[in-house]
Enzyme design. Structure first.
Site, PDB file in Angstrom:
ATOM      1  N   ILE A 172       0.898  -1.154   0.000  1.00 34.79           N
ATOM      2  CA  ILE A 172       0.000   0.000   0.000  1.00 34.79           C
ATOM      3  C   ILE A 172       0.933   1.199   0.000  1.00 34.79           C
ATOM      4  CG2 ILE A 172      -1.632   1.446   1.270  1.00 34.79           C
ATOM      5  CD1 ILE A 172      -2.905  -0.967   2.463  1.00 34.79           C
ATOM      6  N   TYR A 173       0.923   1.932  -1.086  1.00 32.92           N
ATOM      7  CA  TYR A 173       1.769   3.119  -1.188  1.00 32.92           C
ATOM      8  C   TYR A 173       0.930   4.291  -1.666  1.00 32.92           C
ATOM      9  CZ  TYR A 173       6.052   0.487  -0.475  1.00 32.92           C
ATOM     10  OH  TYR A 173       7.040  -0.273   0.071  1.00 32.92           O
ATOM     11  N   GLY A 203      -4.471   5.945   2.156  1.00 28.91           N
ATOM     12  CA  GLY A 203      -4.013   4.628   2.608  1.00 28.91           C
ATOM     13  C   GLY A 203      -5.131   3.848   3.270  1.00 28.91           C
ATOM     14  N   LYS A 225      -3.109   0.492  14.327  1.00 32.84           N
ATOM     15  CA  LYS A 225      -4.387   1.204  14.490  1.00 32.84           C
ATOM     16  C   LYS A 225      -5.528   0.404  13.855  1.00 32.84           C
ATOM     17  CE  LYS A 225      -5.456   4.455  11.710  1.00 32.84           C
ATOM     18  NZ  LYS A 225      -6.039   5.357  10.811  1.00 32.84           N
ATOM     19  N   ASN A 259       9.960   1.763   9.427  1.00 31.99           N
ATOM     20  CA  ASN A 259       8.843   2.526   8.865  1.00 31.99           C
ATOM     21  C   ASN A 259       7.754   2.638   9.943  1.00 31.99           C
ATOM     22  OD1 ASN A 259       6.843   3.729   7.355  1.00 31.99           O
ATOM     23  ND2 ASN A 259       7.029   2.327   5.623  1.00 31.99           N
ATOM     24  N   TYR A 278      -0.901   0.170  10.672  1.00 32.60           N
ATOM     25  CA  TYR A 278      -1.431  -1.192  10.736  1.00 32.60           C
ATOM     26  C   TYR A 278      -1.872  -1.559  12.152  1.00 32.60           C
ATOM     27  CZ  TYR A 278       0.018  -1.656   5.930  1.00 32.60           C
ATOM     28  OH  TYR A 278       0.137  -1.472   4.578  1.00 32.60           O
TER      29      TYR A 278
END
Length: 173
Positions: free
Chosen positions: A96-97, A108, A144, A135, A142
């Site tokens: 996912i970018y 996102g 969250k 990162n 993720y």
């Protein structure tokens, strides 16, 4: 701001290459050598590799678009196309970018929700992914969304070995 999510087709490979290289560079170039970055970008986003991945029945790509401009993308894998775990009851979010200009604008999250929607349609037991240990922004994202760390693995970027944290989200209670 209406973000549209569309499945990527083979005739959109150039757009995929462009957003893939741009977002990967924005995310990782300041922490890696130019040589390693160039090698990774040329290999991972070559036309042949992307064409093969788009035509793989176990991989799916989606664009996030705003006013027809590609601002992010999602790559999902199932079955034998998963990069690590080859579990038929799992779905991997490989990428996912989102373009840096759109960070913090829920792009996102929209792509993530598309991944969960597809995981539900496929009736998988869990979703998993690998995220670079440095990162922290992605790790928090993720977490969250309910993901928990379950392992680590090595990710090769050019000649460098880096540690990815593997995270999963159980969908079955």
């Amino acid at each position: 701001m209406e973000i549209i999510v569309t499945k990527i087709t083979e005739n959109e490979i150039l757009q995929l290459q462009e957003i893939g290289k741009k977002t990967f560079s924005e995310t990782f170039s300041e922490n890696n050598t130019e040589e390693s970055m160039n090698e990774y970008l040329e290999t991972s986003f070559s036309t042949e590799k992307l064409k093969s991945e788009i035509n793989d029945e176990n991989s799916e790509f989606y664009f996030a678009k705003l006013n027809d401009e590609v601002i992010g993308y999602l790559k999902l894998n199932t079955g034998s196309s998963q990069t690590e775990i080859k579990d038929n009851n799992a779905l991997e979010i490989e990428r996912i970018y989102v373009s840096k200009d759109f960070h913090g604008k829920k792009v996102g999250q929209i792509l993530y929700e598309k991944a969960i929607e597809i995981a539900s349609q496929k009736k998988v037991d869990y979703v998993w992914l690998g995220v670079w240990e440095n990162n922290l922004r992605a790790i928090k994202f993720y977490q969250k969304n309910g993901f928990v760390e379950f392992d680590k693995h090595i990710f090769r970027l050019g000649n460098e070995e880096q540690t990815d944290i593997m995270m999963k989200l159980n969908l079955k209670n």
